[in-house]
Design a protein around this motif. Structure first.
Motif, PDB file in Angstrom:
ATOM      1  N   HIS A  71      10.485  -2.170 -18.789  1.00  0.00           N
ATOM      2  CA  HIS A  71      10.352  -1.112 -19.797  1.00  0.00           C
ATOM      3  C   HIS A  71      11.155  -1.443 -21.060  1.00  0.00           C
ATOM      4  N   CYS A  72      12.297  -2.074 -20.877  1.00  0.00           N
ATOM      5  CA  CYS A  72      13.095  -2.479 -22.054  1.00  0.00           C
ATOM      6  C   CYS A  72      12.325  -3.503 -22.888  1.00  0.00           C
ATOM      7  N   TYR A  73      11.678  -4.479 -22.215  1.00  0.00           N
ATOM      8  CA  TYR A  73      10.883  -5.457 -22.947  1.00  0.00           C
ATOM      9  C   TYR A  73       9.730  -4.772 -23.677  1.00  0.00           C
ATOM     10  N   ASP A  74       9.087  -3.793 -23.017  1.00  0.00           N
ATOM     11  CA  ASP A  74       7.996  -3.062 -23.665  1.00  0.00           C
ATOM     12  C   ASP A  74       8.505  -2.321 -24.900  1.00  0.00           C
ATOM     13  N   ALA A  75       9.673  -1.699 -24.774  1.00  0.00           N
ATOM     14  CA  ALA A  75      10.240  -0.967 -25.911  1.00  0.00           C
ATOM     15  C   ALA A  75      10.570  -1.921 -27.060  1.00  0.00           C
ATOM     16  N   GLU A  76      11.132  -3.084 -26.729  1.00  0.00           N
ATOM     17  CA  GLU A  76      11.436  -4.063 -27.781  1.00  0.00           C
ATOM     18  C   GLU A  76      10.160  -4.525 -28.471  1.00  0.00           C
ATOM     19  N   TYR A  77       9.104  -4.753 -27.674  1.00  0.00           N
ATOM     20  CA  TYR A  77       7.833  -5.179 -28.248  1.00  0.00           C
ATOM     21  C   TYR A  77       7.275  -4.100 -29.173  1.00  0.00           C
ATOM     22  N   ALA A  78       7.383  -2.832 -28.749  1.00  0.00           N
ATOM     23  CA  ALA A  78       6.893  -1.732 -29.584  1.00  0.00           C
ATOM     24  C   ALA A  78       7.694  -1.631 -30.876  1.00  0.00           C
ATOM     25  N   ILE A  79       9.005  -1.817 -30.779  1.00  0.00           N
ATOM     26  CA  ILE A  79       9.857  -1.768 -31.981  1.00  0.00           C
ATOM     27  C   ILE A  79       9.466  -2.880 -32.939  1.00  0.00           C
ATOM     28  N   ALA A  81       6.569  -4.296 -33.146  1.00  0.00           N
ATOM     29  CA  ALA A  81       5.250  -3.972 -33.701  1.00  0.00           C
ATOM     30  C   ALA A  81       5.379  -2.972 -34.843  1.00  0.00           C
ATOM     31  N   VAL A  82       6.247  -1.971 -34.664  1.00  0.00           N
ATOM     32  CA  VAL A  82       6.453  -0.975 -35.722  1.00  0.00           C
ATOM     33  C   VAL A  82       7.062  -1.637 -36.954  1.00  0.00           C
ATOM     34  N   LYS A  83       8.029  -2.537 -36.734  1.00  0.00           N
ATOM     35  CA  LYS A  83       8.632  -3.242 -37.875  1.00  0.00           C
ATOM     36  C   LYS A  83       7.598  -4.093 -38.592  1.00  0.00           C
ATOM     37  N   ALA A  84       6.711  -4.735 -37.817  1.00  0.00           N
ATOM     38  CA  ALA A  84       5.654  -5.537 -38.436  1.00  0.00           C
ATOM     39  C   ALA A  84       4.718  -4.651 -39.249  1.00  0.00           C
ATOM     40  N   MET A  85       4.450  -3.438 -38.740  1.00  0.00           N
ATOM     41  CA  MET A  85       3.602  -2.515 -39.495  1.00  0.00           C
ATOM     42  C   MET A  85       4.276  -2.093 -40.794  1.00  0.00           C
ATOM     43  N   GLN A  86       5.592  -1.914 -40.734  1.00  0.00           N
ATOM     44  CA  GLN A  86       6.312  -1.539 -41.949  1.00  0.00           C
ATOM     45  C   GLN A  86       6.254  -2.666 -42.974  1.00  0.00           C
ATOM     46  N   LYS A  87       6.283  -3.902 -42.500  1.00  0.00           N
ATOM     47  CA  LYS A  87       6.181  -5.033 -43.417  1.00  0.00           C
ATOM     48  C   LYS A  87       4.787  -5.119 -44.029  1.00  0.00           C
ATOM     49  N   ALA A  88       3.785  -4.584 -43.312  1.00  0.00           N
ATOM     50  CA  ALA A  88       2.408  -4.634 -43.796  1.00  0.00           C
ATOM     51  C   ALA A  88       2.091  -3.481 -44.746  1.00  0.00           C
ATOM     52  N   GLU A  89       3.030  -2.597 -44.950  1.00  0.00           N
ATOM     53  CA  GLU A  89       2.783  -1.435 -45.801  1.00  0.00           C
ATOM     54  C   GLU A  89       2.334  -1.816 -47.217  1.00  0.00           C
ATOM     55  N   PRO A  90       2.959  -2.811 -47.867  1.00  0.00           N
ATOM     56  CA  PRO A  90       2.465  -3.174 -49.213  1.00  0.00           C
ATOM     57  C   PRO A  90       1.021  -3.674 -49.189  1.00  0.00           C
TER      58      PRO A  90
END
Length: 179
Positions: A71-79, A81-90
Motif C-alpha cells: 500500500h505504501c508503494y501504491d501511495a508513492e506511485y499515486a503521489i 502521478a499527481v506530481k506528474a499531472m501538476q507538471k503537465a498543467e501548462p
C-alpha cells in the motif's frame, strides 16, 4: 547399651527437637532437589501452550507488513502521478487555449458562411448560374485527396499514441527498477 550411651542422659525433649530438625532438613533437601525440575516442567508447559499462537501472530504480522508495504508503494506511485499531472498543467492550459481559439475561429467561419449564404440567395449570379450548365468531369476527384488526408491524420495520431505509450512504459520500468 554401650558404655557411652549409659553415661549420656536421655532427654526426650531433645530427641523430639533433633527429629524435627532432621525432618525439616530432609524436606528442604527434597524441595531443593525437586524444585528445579518442577520449574523446568512449568516452563515447558508454558512454552508448549503459548508458542503456537505466538508463531501464528508472527506470521500475521509478517503478512500485514507485506500488505502495508504494498500500500505504501501504491501511495508513492499515486503521489508521483499527481506530481506528474501538476507538471503537465501548462501543457493542458495551452491545449485549452488552443481549443478556445479553434472554437472562436469555427464560430467566425460559421458566421462568414452564413453571411455568404445570405448574400448568395439574393445574388444575381445565383440566379444566373441556374441557367448555365457545367461539365464537372474536368475537375479532379477530391475523394482521393480527402482519403489521403484522413489517412495521414490517423497515422500521425497513431504515432503520437505509440510514443506516449512508450514513454509511459519507460517511466513504469524506471519506477519498478527504483523499487
Amino acid at each position: 547399651m554401650d558404655a557411652r550411651e549409659a553415661n549420656v542422659p536421655h532427654d526426650p525433649h531433645l530427641d523430639a527437637r533433633a527429629k524435627k530438625a532432621t525432618e525439616r532438613a530432609s524436606e528442604n533437601m527434597h524441595i531443593l532437589v525437586n524444585d528445579p525440575s518442577l520449574a523446568l516442567y512449568r516452563m515447558q508447559e508454558h512454552i508448549r501452550k503459548s508458542l503456537p499462537p505466538t508463531v501464528e501472530r508472527r506470521a500475521e504480522v509478517v503478512q500485514l507488513h507485506q500488505q502495508l508495504q504494498g500500500h505504501c508503494y501504491d501511495a508513492e506511485y499515486a503521489i508521483n502521478a499527481v506530481k506528474a499531472m501538476q507538471k503537465a498543467e501548462p501543457i493542458f492550459s495551452n491545449i485549452q487555449e488552443l481549443l478556445r481559439n479553434s472554437l472562436f475561429f469555427r464560430q467566425q467561419l460559421l458566421y462568414e458562411e452564413k453571411r455568404k449564404s445570405e448574400k448568395r440567395e439574393t445574388s444575381m449570379y445565383k440566379r444566373l448560374s441556374s441557367h448555365i450548365s457545367l461539365d464537372l468531369t474536368d475537375l479532379p476527384d477530391l475523394g482521393d485527396a480527402w482519403r489521403e488526408t484522413a489517412s495521414r491524420v490517423e497515422s500521425a495520431f497513431a504515432h503520437a499514441r505509440s510514443s506516449m505509450v512508450d514513454r509511459e512504459e519507460k517511466a513504469e520500468h524506471r519506477r519498478s527498477a527504483a523499487n
